[in-house]
Design a protein around this motif. Structure first.
Motif, PDB file in Angstrom:
ATOM      1  N   GLY A  19      25.149 -23.451 -47.704  1.00  0.00           N
ATOM      2  CA  GLY A  19      25.114 -24.742 -48.392  1.00  0.00           C
ATOM      3  C   GLY A  19      23.782 -24.903 -49.085  1.00  0.00           C
ATOM      4  O   GLY A  19      23.088 -23.921 -49.368  1.00  0.00           O
ATOM      5  N   ARG A  20      23.398 -26.138 -49.327  1.00  0.00           N
ATOM      6  CA  ARG A  20      22.126 -26.418 -50.013  1.00  0.00           C
ATOM      7  C   ARG A  20      20.980 -26.268 -49.019  1.00  0.00           C
ATOM      8  O   ARG A  20      20.778 -27.125 -48.156  1.00  0.00           O
ATOM      9  CB  ARG A  20      22.141 -27.818 -50.598  1.00  0.00           C
ATOM     10  N   VAL A  21      20.225 -25.189 -49.133  1.00  0.00           N
ATOM     11  CA  VAL A  21      19.133 -24.893 -48.214  1.00  0.00           C
ATOM     12  C   VAL A  21      17.815 -25.360 -48.829  1.00  0.00           C
ATOM     13  O   VAL A  21      17.496 -25.020 -49.966  1.00  0.00           O
ATOM     14  CB  VAL A  21      19.064 -23.386 -47.896  1.00  0.00           C
ATOM     15  N   THR A  22      17.090 -26.158 -48.068  1.00  0.00           N
ATOM     16  CA  THR A  22      15.779 -26.631 -48.490  1.00  0.00           C
ATOM     17  C   THR A  22      14.795 -26.430 -47.347  1.00  0.00           C
ATOM     18  O   THR A  22      15.195 -26.338 -46.180  1.00  0.00           O
ATOM     19  CB  THR A  22      15.816 -28.125 -48.874  1.00  0.00           C
ATOM     20  N   THR A  30       7.245 -25.616 -41.014  1.00  0.00           N
ATOM     21  CA  THR A  30       8.198 -25.816 -42.097  1.00  0.00           C
ATOM     22  C   THR A  30       9.590 -25.993 -41.499  1.00  0.00           C
ATOM     23  O   THR A  30      10.054 -25.133 -40.751  1.00  0.00           O
ATOM     24  CB  THR A  30       8.205 -24.599 -43.055  1.00  0.00           C
ATOM     25  N   GLY A  31      10.232 -27.107 -41.809  1.00  0.00           N
ATOM     26  CA  GLY A  31      11.601 -27.333 -41.378  1.00  0.00           C
ATOM     27  C   GLY A  31      12.560 -26.658 -42.340  1.00  0.00           C
ATOM     28  O   GLY A  31      12.342 -26.671 -43.554  1.00  0.00           O
ATOM     29  N   VAL A  32      13.614 -26.043 -41.800  1.00  0.00           N
ATOM     30  CA  VAL A  32      14.644 -25.392 -42.610  1.00  0.00           C
ATOM     31  C   VAL A  32      15.898 -26.261 -42.510  1.00  0.00           C
ATOM     32  O   VAL A  32      16.426 -26.475 -41.413  1.00  0.00           O
ATOM     33  CB  VAL A  32      14.938 -23.956 -42.110  1.00  0.00           C
ATOM     34  N   PHE A  33      16.360 -26.749 -43.647  1.00  0.00           N
ATOM     35  CA  PHE A  33      17.479 -27.683 -43.700  1.00  0.00           C
ATOM     36  C   PHE A  33      18.637 -27.093 -44.490  1.00  0.00           C
ATOM     37  O   PHE A  33      18.427 -26.382 -45.463  1.00  0.00           O
ATOM     38  CB  PHE A  33      17.055 -28.988 -44.386  1.00  0.00           C
ATOM     39  N   CYS A  34      19.836 -27.414 -44.071  1.00  0.00           N
ATOM     40  CA  CYS A  34      21.030 -27.093 -44.831  1.00  0.00           C
ATOM     41  C   CYS A  34      21.815 -28.385 -44.981  1.00  0.00           C
ATOM     42  O   CYS A  34      22.199 -29.005 -43.977  1.00  0.00           O
ATOM     43  CB  CYS A  34      21.873 -26.030 -44.128  1.00  0.00           C
ATOM     44  N   ALA A 105      24.739 -26.377 -34.123  1.00  0.00           N
ATOM     45  CA  ALA A 105      23.926 -27.170 -33.195  1.00  0.00           C
ATOM     46  C   ALA A 105      23.296 -28.353 -33.920  1.00  0.00           C
ATOM     47  O   ALA A 105      23.250 -29.465 -33.386  1.00  0.00           O
ATOM     48  CB  ALA A 105      22.849 -26.294 -32.553  1.00  0.00           C
ATOM     49  N   ALA A 106      22.827 -28.141 -35.142  1.00  0.00           N
ATOM     50  CA  ALA A 106      22.229 -29.230 -35.923  1.00  0.00           C
ATOM     51  C   ALA A 106      23.262 -30.329 -36.197  1.00  0.00           C
ATOM     52  O   ALA A 106      22.943 -31.520 -36.123  1.00  0.00           O
ATOM     53  CB  ALA A 106      21.672 -28.683 -37.236  1.00  0.00           C
TER      54      ALA A 106
END
Length: 123
Positions: A19-22, A30-34, A105-106
């Protein structure tokens, strides 16, 4: 220490099928978000994936490393993020499989907190 530019670029490319990874700097890491959900954290170019009761067994290999933690008032606080084995960076399919488990999990954490949708102001 936050993710280097090259490591951040590598993660965005490798995790793009999810998906959209930021990536966003936070707490000196650094946080890794999807799609607005934090599935991982990076410190010193080491990737840590979110772990919970449902994916812990799948991440057994990561138990060889200490979990991401910090010190508060003289106590060590373990976070629910376990270090991804280095071998994953040479195996895109396995890296994605671990990332999918961490994203699951997120999603569960977000659901427990009553937050399932991306807010417009989020990356």
């Amino acid at each position: 220490m936050v993710a280097s530019d090259s490591f951040a670029r590598f993660l965005r490319e490798q995790l793009a099928p999810l998906g959209r990874v930021t990536l966003r700097r936070m707490f000196g890491k650094t946080g890794v978000f999807c799609d607005g959900l934090m599935l991982g954290m990076v410190t010193e170019d080491a990737l840590y994936f979110r772990v919970d009761d449902l994916n812990r067994a799948a991440f057994a290999e990561a138990m060889a490393f200490p979990p991401l933690s910090y010190e508060k008032q003289g106590r060590i606080i373990d976070l629910a993020f376990w270090r991804a084995p280095d071998r994953l960076f040479d195996d895109p399919d396995d890296l994605l499989a671990w990332a999918r488990a961490a994203l699951g999990a997120a999603r569960r954490v977000a659901a427990e907190r009553g937050r399932t949708a991306l807010r417009p102001d989020e990356p």
